[in-house]
Design a protein around this motif. Structure first.
Motif, PDB file in Angstrom:
ATOM      1  N   GLU A  80       0.878  -1.177   0.000  1.00  0.00           N
ATOM      2  CA  GLU A  80       0.000   0.000   0.000  1.00  0.00           C
ATOM      3  C   GLU A  80       0.912   1.223   0.000  1.00  0.00           C
ATOM      4  O   GLU A  80       1.613   1.495   0.976  1.00  0.00           O
ATOM      5  CB  GLU A  80      -0.926   0.025   1.208  1.00  0.00           C
ATOM      6  N   LEU A  81       0.905   1.929  -1.094  1.00  0.00           N
ATOM      7  CA  LEU A  81       1.838   3.026  -1.324  1.00  0.00           C
ATOM      8  C   LEU A  81       1.132   4.367  -1.151  1.00  0.00           C
ATOM      9  O   LEU A  81       0.116   4.637  -1.790  1.00  0.00           O
ATOM     10  CB  LEU A  81       2.411   2.911  -2.733  1.00  0.00           C
ATOM     11  N   GLY A  82       1.667   5.199  -0.258  1.00  0.00           N
ATOM     12  CA  GLY A  82       1.087   6.512  -0.018  1.00  0.00           C
ATOM     13  C   GLY A  82       1.307   7.452  -1.194  1.00  0.00           C
ATOM     14  O   GLY A  82       2.428   7.554  -1.717  1.00  0.00           O
ATOM     15  N   LEU A  83       0.239   8.119  -1.616  1.00  0.00           N
ATOM     16  CA  LEU A  83       0.308   9.039  -2.742  1.00  0.00           C
ATOM     17  C   LEU A  83       0.476  10.462  -2.226  1.00  0.00           C
ATOM     18  O   LEU A  83      -0.453  11.052  -1.675  1.00  0.00           O
ATOM     19  CB  LEU A  83      -0.966   8.937  -3.581  1.00  0.00           C
ATOM     20  N   VAL A  84       1.672  10.998  -2.401  1.00  0.00           N
ATOM     21  CA  VAL A  84       1.938  12.391  -2.029  1.00  0.00           C
ATOM     22  C   VAL A  84       2.741  13.035  -3.149  1.00  0.00           C
ATOM     23  O   VAL A  84       3.616  12.401  -3.749  1.00  0.00           O
ATOM     24  CB  VAL A  84       2.697  12.504  -0.691  1.00  0.00           C
ATOM     25  N   GLU A  85       2.439  14.287  -3.430  1.00  0.00           N
ATOM     26  CA  GLU A  85       3.061  14.958  -4.562  1.00  0.00           C
ATOM     27  C   GLU A  85       4.582  15.016  -4.475  1.00  0.00           C
ATOM     28  O   GLU A  85       5.287  14.938  -5.484  1.00  0.00           O
ATOM     29  CB  GLU A  85       2.504  16.379  -4.688  1.00  0.00           C
ATOM     30  N   ASP A  86       5.100  15.174  -3.260  1.00  0.00           N
ATOM     31  CA  ASP A  86       6.547  15.390  -3.119  1.00  0.00           C
ATOM     32  C   ASP A  86       7.352  14.101  -3.047  1.00  0.00           C
ATOM     33  O   ASP A  86       8.540  14.131  -2.729  1.00  0.00           O
ATOM     34  CB  ASP A  86       6.833  16.264  -1.899  1.00  0.00           C
ATOM     35  N   LEU A 138      -6.454  13.710  -5.497  1.00  0.00           N
ATOM     36  CA  LEU A 138      -6.401  13.945  -6.941  1.00  0.00           C
ATOM     37  C   LEU A 138      -4.997  14.362  -7.368  1.00  0.00           C
ATOM     38  O   LEU A 138      -4.451  13.837  -8.351  1.00  0.00           O
ATOM     39  CB  LEU A 138      -7.417  15.014  -7.335  1.00  0.00           C
ATOM     40  N   ASN A 139      -4.403  15.269  -6.629  1.00  0.00           N
ATOM     41  CA  ASN A 139      -3.059  15.724  -6.973  1.00  0.00           C
ATOM     42  C   ASN A 139      -2.037  14.598  -6.824  1.00  0.00           C
ATOM     43  O   ASN A 139      -1.081  14.515  -7.602  1.00  0.00           O
ATOM     44  CB  ASN A 139      -2.667  16.912  -6.090  1.00  0.00           C
ATOM     45  N   GLY A 140      -2.258  13.736  -5.831  1.00  0.00           N
ATOM     46  CA  GLY A 140      -1.365  12.599  -5.658  1.00  0.00           C
ATOM     47  C   GLY A 140      -1.419  11.647  -6.834  1.00  0.00           C
ATOM     48  O   GLY A 140      -0.381  11.136  -7.292  1.00  0.00           O
ATOM     49  N   ILE A 141      -2.619  11.389  -7.347  1.00  0.00           N
ATOM     50  CA  ILE A 141      -2.779  10.497  -8.501  1.00  0.00           C
ATOM     51  C   ILE A 141      -2.155  11.127  -9.747  1.00  0.00           C
ATOM     52  O   ILE A 141      -1.527  10.438 -10.560  1.00  0.00           O
ATOM     53  CB  ILE A 141      -4.260  10.176  -8.749  1.00  0.00           C
ATOM     54  N   LYS A 142      -2.322  12.433  -9.903  1.00  0.00           N
ATOM     55  CA  LYS A 142      -1.731  13.123 -11.053  1.00  0.00           C
ATOM     56  C   LYS A 142      -0.203  13.057 -10.999  1.00  0.00           C
ATOM     57  O   LYS A 142       0.465  13.024 -12.033  1.00  0.00           O
ATOM     58  CB  LYS A 142      -2.195  14.574 -11.082  1.00  0.00           C
ATOM     59  N   SER A 143       0.333  13.014  -9.786  1.00  0.00           N
ATOM     60  CA  SER A 143       1.778  12.960  -9.619  1.00  0.00           C
ATOM     61  C   SER A 143       2.331  11.568  -9.885  1.00  0.00           C
ATOM     62  O   SER A 143       3.397  11.407 -10.487  1.00  0.00           O
ATOM     63  CB  SER A 143       2.154  13.410  -8.202  1.00  0.00           C
ATOM     64  N   PHE A 144       1.589  10.553  -9.430  1.00  0.00           N
ATOM     65  CA  PHE A 144       2.064   9.169  -9.569  1.00  0.00           C
ATOM     66  C   PHE A 144       0.879   8.243  -9.787  1.00  0.00           C
ATOM     67  O   PHE A 144      -0.040   8.210  -8.965  1.00  0.00           O
ATOM     68  CB  PHE A 144       2.836   8.730  -8.319  1.00  0.00           C
ATOM     69  N   ASP A 145       0.897   7.491 -10.879  1.00  0.00           N
ATOM     70  CA  ASP A 145      -0.268   6.659 -11.215  1.00  0.00           C
ATOM     71  C   ASP A 145       0.093   5.211 -11.530  1.00  0.00           C
ATOM     72  O   ASP A 145      -0.708   4.477 -12.107  1.00  0.00           O
ATOM     73  CB  ASP A 145      -1.030   7.267 -12.393  1.00  0.00           C
TER      74      ASP A 145
END
Length: 256
Positions: A80-86, A138-145
């Motif tokens: 389970e990978l956390g989605l964060v922009e940075d 949403l921003n997390g998904i846009k950063s990494f998908d």
């Protein structure tokens, strides 16, 4: 019984359950396979918590269990990978350098805090907090998908001091549609996470109205996970999940 595609062992910072107990329980329940999906969240802001996996030990342990139980159940090596922009580059390198069978993408951090903790809710209204969560997701998904399924899409609702009394999916329709449209376009599945049911809610994560909207927008496949942190909760609420899947004529994604 449906296989459980979201389970945590003691490789996660928030579980003390042994992988062997998890597999044994899944076999007892008659599951064809079990996905162990421990937490990896880069740049975690909560002091004293370390959601980072010892991957050498992780893969070695799961390989040993796969051999031990090869005639009884398939063990899926997940995360389970956390989605964060940075953390885009860190997530990319992790997926590139490790042979995961299955990856859940999820959001646990909003405004540099985990809504699990009461301090997050100080001076916050549910409406503002929920909207901020969806925007962050949403921003997390846009950063990494590069993940297979979107985990517990409305996770934040679990921990509101008001529970679900102020939660209406319609209030966030535009951004929810944007998230769902995005994952559908990228062939990312939607997880039906039954942990909410174990906590006394009347709906899973995401809310049944979101699952319905996913179907309306063209979504086809879902994964089902208990988000269990103890062996006894594996498969909890799967009867409810099966009914939802049947009602909305969705397909269950499985790894052969």
């Amino acid at each position: 019984m449906l296989s459980d595609y979201h389970v945590h062992s003691n490789f996660s910072f928030d579980s003390e359950e042994s992988p062997d107990n998890i597999v044994s329980r899944a076999i007892e329940l008659g599951m064809p396979c079990i996905a162990i999906t421990d937490h990896q969240d880069f740049n975690w802001p909560v002091e004293g918590e370390f959601p980072y996996i010892d991957f050498d030990n992780y893969f070695s342990t799961l390989d040993e269990l796969s051999s031990k139980y090869e005639d009884k159940i398939k063990i899926i090596k997940g995360i389970e990978l956390g989605l964060v922009e940075d953390a885009k580059s860190q997530c990319q390198n992790l997926i590139k350098n490790n042979a995961f069978d299955f990856v859940i993408g999820s959001c646990h951090i909003v405004d540099n805090m985990d809504p699990y903790y009461s301090g997050f809710w100080k001076n916050r209204k549910d409406r503002d907090a929920f909207e901020l969560y969806f925007k962050t997701l949403l921003n997390g998904i846009k950063s990494f998908d590069r993940f297979d399924t979107l985990g517990h899409m409305d996770y934040i609702v679990r921990y509101s001091p008001n529970k679900d009394t102020n939660y209406s999916v319609l209030d966030y329709r535009d951004i929810i549609d944007e998230i769902l449209t995005l994952i559908i376009s990228k062939n990312i599945k939607l997880e039906i996470n039954t942990a909410n049911l174990a906590k006394g809610f009347s709906f899973p994560n995401p809310h049944t109205d979101i699952i319905k909207r996913y179907k309306e927008l063209g979504g086809e496949y879902v994964t089902v996970g208990s988000d269990a942190h103890t062996a006894e909760n594996i498969g909890y609420g799967f009867d409810v999940a099966e009914e939802i899947i049947k009602n909305f004529n969705l397909n269950i994604f499985t790894i052969k």
